[in-house]
Design a protein around this motif. Structure first.
Motif, PDB file in Angstrom:
ATOM      1  N   MET A 154      -3.645   7.625   8.249  1.00  0.00           N
ATOM      2  CA  MET A 154      -5.058   7.307   8.449  1.00  0.00           C
ATOM      3  C   MET A 154      -5.395   5.904   7.955  1.00  0.00           C
ATOM      4  O   MET A 154      -6.318   5.272   8.454  1.00  0.00           O
ATOM      5  CB  MET A 154      -5.930   8.348   7.735  1.00  0.00           C
ATOM      6  N   ILE A 155      -4.636   5.408   6.973  1.00  0.00           N
ATOM      7  CA  ILE A 155      -4.826   4.028   6.516  1.00  0.00           C
ATOM      8  C   ILE A 155      -4.181   3.050   7.490  1.00  0.00           C
ATOM      9  O   ILE A 155      -4.743   1.994   7.823  1.00  0.00           O
ATOM     10  CB  ILE A 155      -4.225   3.840   5.113  1.00  0.00           C
ATOM     11  N   ALA A 156      -2.995   3.398   7.976  1.00  0.00           N
ATOM     12  CA  ALA A 156      -2.178   2.452   8.745  1.00  0.00           C
ATOM     13  C   ALA A 156      -2.729   2.176  10.137  1.00  0.00           C
ATOM     14  O   ALA A 156      -2.641   1.042  10.622  1.00  0.00           O
ATOM     15  CB  ALA A 156      -0.749   2.975   8.841  1.00  0.00           C
ATOM     16  N   TYR A 183       4.736   2.698   7.248  1.00  0.00           N
ATOM     17  CA  TYR A 183       4.100   3.520   6.220  1.00  0.00           C
ATOM     18  C   TYR A 183       4.693   4.931   6.190  1.00  0.00           C
ATOM     19  O   TYR A 183       4.950   5.481   5.121  1.00  0.00           O
ATOM     20  CB  TYR A 183       2.594   3.588   6.488  1.00  0.00           C
ATOM     21  N   ILE A 226       0.828  -1.214   0.000  1.00  0.00           N
ATOM     22  CA  ILE A 226       0.000   0.000   0.000  1.00  0.00           C
ATOM     23  C   ILE A 226       0.860   1.262   0.000  1.00  0.00           C
ATOM     24  O   ILE A 226       0.729   2.108  -0.902  1.00  0.00           O
ATOM     25  CB  ILE A 226      -0.974  -0.016   1.196  1.00  0.00           C
ATOM     26  N   LEU A 275      -5.555  -0.334  10.165  1.00  0.00           N
ATOM     27  CA  LEU A 275      -4.999  -1.586   9.661  1.00  0.00           C
ATOM     28  C   LEU A 275      -4.197  -2.287  10.753  1.00  0.00           C
ATOM     29  O   LEU A 275      -4.310  -3.514  10.944  1.00  0.00           O
ATOM     30  CB  LEU A 275      -4.116  -1.307   8.447  1.00  0.00           C
ATOM     31  N   TYR A 319     -14.011   5.042  14.091  1.00  0.00           N
ATOM     32  CA  TYR A 319     -12.783   5.667  13.576  1.00  0.00           C
ATOM     33  C   TYR A 319     -13.125   6.771  12.577  1.00  0.00           C
ATOM     34  O   TYR A 319     -12.618   7.897  12.669  1.00  0.00           O
ATOM     35  CB  TYR A 319     -11.914   4.595  12.934  1.00  0.00           C
ATOM     36  N   LEU A 357      -2.460  10.821   4.801  1.00  0.00           N
ATOM     37  CA  LEU A 357      -3.227   9.759   4.145  1.00  0.00           C
ATOM     38  C   LEU A 357      -2.760   8.384   4.594  1.00  0.00           C
ATOM     39  O   LEU A 357      -3.566   7.518   4.973  1.00  0.00           O
ATOM     40  CB  LEU A 357      -3.091   9.893   2.627  1.00  0.00           C
ATOM     41  N   LEU A 358      -1.448   8.162   4.592  1.00  0.00           N
ATOM     42  CA  LEU A 358      -0.912   6.851   4.965  1.00  0.00           C
ATOM     43  C   LEU A 358      -1.132   6.560   6.445  1.00  0.00           C
ATOM     44  O   LEU A 358      -1.388   5.414   6.824  1.00  0.00           O
ATOM     45  CB  LEU A 358       0.571   6.769   4.622  1.00  0.00           C
TER      46      LEU A 358
END
Length: 483
Positions: A297-299, A340, A261, A302, A450, A294-295
């Protein structure tokens, strides 16, 4: 074609080329399920051990050729021909180094045999990466994607046939080597059709110039590879059995798959970073902060999902015999946000031509990783290696952030990270409360909490991402407003 369209197309084709990684992951799952943890440990050790040596002798040449060919496409044949000659000369030297190191290490003959076979496999892979680098520099990335996927799928097919025939690690390695050599022949044909004058060249003056330019990038690549591969090698060297090494490899493979990702996102932003590094710092700061945010908020969600579901993940993917991998997977899950962020930090330093800083950051993290592994593995085993890996990623982000703030642009880390972290805490709270009633509902509730927290705190404000969109559309830096 605009910078944005080129970057978007490149990231799509890069993603297509990386799909083959799932074929290799699937093959390792088959090895785990059919041959057991000991065989997976042997295969993983052989791959990591030889891959380190192959990258050490590559010196960043494959990465360099992307940049040089992109700048002068007419010189593609010149660079490929000379780099091909360098590869042909360095391959036997690398093989002898691997053979000497593994024999002197005192491993049993069956392990030595698998390692030597994997030396051939990874040397073939290095040749394919050279061809792929030329295709990438010429921006014919569809051919790079075809070549990468062909190699990975051929490994899966040949390995699957070998396993179906009852082969062990040695027979499997022979099958993988044969398929790798066949794909090298196909790749040579593709390179010849792309560059009609393609042939080995022996321009020693150019060799020296190439090596001088490649060494700084090569050091960064070497440190990153060591960060990713040295833990499995150290586990074996420090006396952990093949079953334990296999369990750790099973856990770390899940994390390495999730690294696709940030790799894909950052590869798409790399040309944008490079372009903006030549202009006002505010524009680069906007792209840099937006990508970090962005990364992150994804990580964060996850990491929470992987840590919470480590038990069913391992049992579902590898089987009941790999429960030993559950604790290290939970520890490694903590490293996901830092991994990330590290991708962005290193790439911002490289794209803005601060190679010395990037080498210092990755080199320091690599040295710390080795030191912590040496301290913790004898005491905690594979859990110690997982702790070392996680601690190293934290250190890399801290050092990388300081280096980026000093050499490139300031990011405002407290403001950047505080809101996603609070949202992550809300997700954990929802998981714990709803999980008492139903784990089936817990994760949708946690993800909902979240997202709601992010919206309420303004982390998803449209204007913040509009600034990055303007950059992505190739608007002049001075016209980009900082949110």
């Amino acid at each position: 074609m605009s910078l944005a369209r080129r970057a978007s197309l490149n990231i799509a084709l890069k993603a297509l080329g990386e799909l083959g990684r799932f074929a290799w992951a699937l093959l390792l799952i088959l090895v785990a399920r059919l041959l057991g943890g000991e065989s997976l440990g042997r295969i993983s050790f052989a791959h990591s051990f030889t891959y380190i040596f192959v990258l050490l002798t590559d010196l960043g040449l494959s990465i360099l050729v992307v940049r040089e060919v992109a700048r002068d496409r007419g010189a593609a044949g010149l660079y490929l021909g000379n780099l091909l000659s360098i590869k042909l000369l360095s391959a036997p030297v690398t093989f002898l180094l691997i053979a000497g190191a593994i024999v002197l290490s005192g491993y049993p003959p069956e392990v030595v045999t698998v390692v030597l076979l994997f030396a051939g496999i990874n040397l073939a892979r290095g040749m394919l990466e050279l061809y792929g680098a030329v295709f990438s520099g010429l921006e014919v990335m569809g051919r790079e994607a075809v070549l990468k996927n062909l190699h990975q799928v051929s490994l899966l097919v040949s390995g699957g046939i070998a396993l179906a025939m009852g082969s062990g690690p040695t027979g499997l390695s022979v099958a993988l080597l044969i398929s790798s050599l066949l794909v090298v022949l196909i790749g040579s044909g593709m390179a010849r059709r792309t560059i009609p004058l393609f042939r080995p060249l022996w321009d020693r003056a150019l060799w020296l110039a190439i090596l001088r330019r490649a060494i700084p990038v090569g050091m960064i690549v070497m440190f990153i590879v060591l960060l990713n591969e040295i833990d499995i090698v150290l586990l074996s060297y420090l006396g952990e059995g093949e079953r334990a090494v296999g369990a750790y490899a099973a856990a770390s493979k899940i994390l390495k798959t999730l690294q696709l990702i940030p790799m894909l996102i950052v590869s798409g932003m790399y040309p944008v970073f490079s372009d903006l590094a030549m202009g006002p710092k505010d524009a680069l700061n906007t792209a840099y902060r937006g990508t970090l945010k962005l990364l992150l908020m994804i990580a964060i969600p996850l990491a929470i999902v992987v840590a919470s579901l480590a038990d069913p993940f391992i049992v579902l993917i590898y089987g009941q015999g790999f429960t030993l991998a559950i604790p290290p997977l939970r520890v490694l899950a903590v490293s996901i946000p830092f991994v990330y962020l590290g991708y962005v930090l290193v790439n911002v330093l490289v794209s803005s031509d601060h190679l010395a800083w990037a080498a210092l950051v990755t080199g320091a993290a690599c040295a710390i990783n080795v030191a912590i592994n040496l301290l913790l593995i004898p005491v905690f085993g594979i859990a110690g290696s997982a702790i070392a890996a996680t601690a190293t990623q934290v250190v890399l982000v801290v050092i990388g952030a300081l280096a980026t703030d000093r050499a490139v642009t300031r990011s405002g880390w407290v403001q950047l990270a505080s809101k996603p972290m609070v949202a992550g805490a809300a997700m954990l709270l929802a998981l714990s409360l709803v999980g008492r009633v139903s784990w089936i509902l817990a994760f949708p509730a946690g993800l909902g909490a979240y997202l709601v927290a992010l919206v309420l705190m303004g982390s998803l404000r449209e204007e913040e991402f509009a600034a990055v969109k303007r950059l992505w559309r190739n608007v002049a830096p001075q016209r980009v407003r900082h949110p």
